[in-house]
Design an enzyme around this catalytic site. Structure first.
Site, short mmCIF file in Angstrom:
data_model
loop_
_atom_site.label_atom_id
_atom_site.label_comp_id
_atom_site.label_asym_id
_atom_site.label_seq_id
_atom_site.Cartn_x
_atom_site.Cartn_y
_atom_site.Cartn_z
N CYS A 330 21.64 19.81 11.37
CA CYS A 330 21.81 19.44 9.96
C CYS A 330 21.30 18.05 9.66
O CYS A 330 21.58 17.12 10.41
CB CYS A 330 23.28 19.44 9.58
N ARG A 429 21.11 29.31 0.33
CA ARG A 429 22.22 28.54 0.87
C ARG A 429 22.18 27.11 0.36
O ARG A 429 23.17 26.44 0.23
CB ARG A 429 22.12 28.57 2.40
P1 XMP Z 1 26.02 23.75 15.25
O1 XMP Z 1 26.44 22.32 15.41
O2 XMP Z 1 26.99 24.71 15.86
O3 XMP Z 1 26.09 24.00 13.66
O4 XMP Z 1 24.62 23.98 15.68
C1 XMP Z 1 25.89 25.26 13.09
C2 XMP Z 1 26.18 25.22 11.62
O5 XMP Z 1 25.29 24.34 10.94
C3 XMP Z 1 25.14 24.77 9.58
N1 XMP Z 1 23.71 24.84 9.30
C4 XMP Z 1 23.02 23.88 8.66
N2 XMP Z 1 23.44 22.75 8.07
N3 XMP Z 1 21.20 22.27 7.46
C5 XMP Z 1 22.51 21.95 7.45
O6 XMP Z 1 22.86 20.93 6.87
C6 XMP Z 1 20.71 23.40 8.03
O7 XMP Z 1 19.52 23.66 8.04
C7 XMP Z 1 21.68 24.26 8.66
N4 XMP Z 1 21.58 25.45 9.28
C8 XMP Z 1 22.85 25.77 9.67
C9 XMP Z 1 25.82 26.10 9.45
O8 XMP Z 1 27.03 25.87 8.79
C10 XMP Z 1 25.98 26.54 10.89
O9 XMP Z 1 27.04 27.44 11.07
#
Ligand code: XMP
Length: 516
Positions: A330, A429
């Site tokens: 993120c 999203r």
């Molecule tokens: P981890 O830390 O487990 O996080 O890899 C997974 C979660 O991150 C969110 N997610 C995103 N958040 N930009 C964001 O700000 C993105 O491109 C993105 N893609 C996923 C999502 O909540 C996921 O479960």
């Protein structure tokens, strides 16, 4: 000793699970949980938990709805180990997403319903390629190289083990396979018990199953059969089918997807948005509750404040998903300047949601077992993981070799340019207009180290959490959370130096990793 959970969060400064310095993180405090008294075995620690108002799990583990994390294979493996997978929504069509849900609901333990096949004209080099990418050893040979096509033979490592590598590219599968007439084959009506007896009596590793037209419909693997008896914690619905969730966007088209997903038997819908407190989400959850009063359950999100949580619970949310900008891929906090330290977000939202009897899911930022135990201690009923699971066999995509000989898989944020360009649903999203010329990425693309199979990794996580709870001196997640509220489970904020001390330090090099 230590602090109560209220004292820990008294400062009103953002607190996270663990401080990590990286380009994408700023300085925030973290904390430890203090040890308690142990007079019970680690295996007796219960991880039973609620995912939503109506669904309980035996392991507090959920895989993210991301296109490099959860499709049917991941969801099946997660459910077998007591957790759940949420199928992503970034498919070419809504039918494709429903199909993945269907595969999980129709999954019969022990039957591989979409076996990887090969043609007679392929070479041993092609087979080795499949083996390297997918990890399979016994591959059915069919007329088209796909399943649901005429079965012509079977090729296992035993047939190719003694072929020197110099001959792989020139040796055809037809020359070395065990042909159809020498194979032991099962009919479609075969039960798992019969299949097991056949494999045991014949001392075979794989049993192809064919239909009346001689087409391969599934494959039974002896190793899977052995495993089939080893899932006492599996997440089943009332019909004995594995549980599965699916993500939906807040667009108008989501209603069509929801209809298909409900028909496929989805247990949970996750309304996928980086900021759940929107008019669109409120309208959608109300619409789902009106049109599908008997389920599926709806997890709303994402939220990081009590106000957001209240809005969604007031409108029918059965569960909440917490996190904004804490995920490994993120960049929301960097780009949008909006978000919250994950520890604080979980604590604040969980405290409120508990008063409304709504379970919460801590989403993002889980980098190892200890982070899960911390999220649970702050009030999360379960955690959602993306990056931690993206390097496993069961995640979509194939392995490839990195520069220094490491095996890798791709992992990308759903708000990355990559994912947004693949299909439009991941733009939803992040409230990106589909005709938008200027795209603002909120995530990055990355690679993850090979973590082996979920069948090993999730049991490691489960046992790790059990050890954590045992060290804290509590027998269950429930006891952990009640202890935190009563003040009997103690916490302590960590200084930057204590954080360094708590990690691996002062070593010339690290030669073994602590898991797998
Ligand atoms: P981890 O830390 O487990 O996080 O890899 C997974 C979660 O991150 C969110 N997610 C995103 N958040 N930009 C964001 O700000 C993105 O491109 C993105 N893609 C996923 C999502 O909540 C996921 O479960």
């Amino acid at each position: 000793d230590g602090q109560s959970i209220e004292e820990l969060f008294e400062t009103k400064q953002g607190i996270t699970y663990k401080y990590c310095y990286s380009r994408y993180s700023s300085f925030v405090y973290d904390f430890n949980i203090l040890p308690g008294y142990i007079d019970f075995a680690v295996t007796s620690v219960s991880l039973d938990t609620a995912l939503t108002r109506n669904i309980t799990l035996k392991a507090p583990l959920v895989s993210s709805p991301m296109d490099t994390v959860t499709e049917a294979e991941m969801a099946i493996a997660m459910a077998l180990h007591g957790g759940m997978g949420i199928v992503h929504a970034n498919f070419p069509s809504k039918e494709d997403q429903a199909k993945e849900v269907n595969k999980v609901k129709r999954y019969k333990q022990g039957f591989i319903t979409h076996p990887q096949c090969i043609t007679t004209d392929s070479t041993v080099a092609d087979l080795m390629d499949i083996k390297a990418k997918k990890g399979f050893t016994g591959t059915p040979v069919t007329a088209t190289g796909k399943y649901r096509s005429k079965l012509l033979g079977l090729i296992t490592s035993r047939d190719v083990d003694f072929i020197p590598q110099s001959r792989w590219a020139t040796t055809r599968i037809s020359e070395v396979m065990v042909p159809r007439d020498r194979l032991i084959i099962g009919e479609e009506s075969l039960t798992l018990k019969d299949a097991y007896d056949i494999l045991e009596n014949e001392k075979k590793g794989k049993l192809p199953i064919i239909n009346a037209n001689g087409e391969l419909v599934s494959l039974i693997a002896r190793t899977d059969l052995k495993k089939a008896r080893e899932f006492p914690n599996a997440s089943y619905d009332s019909m004995g089918q594995l549980r599965v969730g699916a993500a939906v966007s807040t667009r108008e088209t989501a209603k069509d997807s929801i209809k298909l997903l409900a028909e496929a038997g989805v247990d949970v819908l996750v309304i996928d948005s980086s900021n759940g407190s929107s008019k669109y989400q409120v309208e959608l959850v109300r619409w789902i509750k009106e049109n599908y009063p008997n389920g599926p359950d709806v997890i709303c999100g994402n939220v990081v404040t009590k106000q957001q949580a209240k809005l969604l619970i007031d409108n029918g949310a059965d569960g909440l998903r917490i996190g904004m900008g804490s995920g490994s891929i993120c960049i929301t906090q960097e780009v949008m300047a909006v978000g919250r330290a994950q520890g604080t977000a979980v604590y604040e939202v969980a405290s409120y949601a508990r008063s409304r009897n709504v379970p919460v899911l801590a989403d993002g930022g889980i980098r190892d077992v200890g982070y899960i135990t911390k999220a649970l201690s702050l009030g999360a009923s379960a955690v959602m993981m993306g990056g931690l699971l993206a390097g496993t066999n069961e995640a979509p995509g194939e392995y490839f070799w990195g520069a220094n000989g490491v095996r890798l898989k791709k992992y990308r944020g759903m708000g990355s340019i990559d994912a947004m360009e693949a299909h439009s649903s991941s733009q939803d999203r992040y409230f990106t207009a589909s005709d938008e010329q200027v795209k603002v990425a909120q995530g990055v693309s990355a690679t993850m180290l090979d973590r082996g199979s979920i069948h090993k990794f999730v049991p490691y996580l489960v046992r790790g959490i059990q050890h954590g709870l045992q060290d804290i001196g509590v027998h269950s997640i429930k006891e952990l959370q009640e202890g935190a509220q009563k003040g009997t489970v103690r916490f302590e904020k960590r200084s930057p130096n204590a954080q360094l001390e708590g990690g691996v330090h002062s070593l010339h090099s690290v030669t073994s990793s602590h898991h797998l």
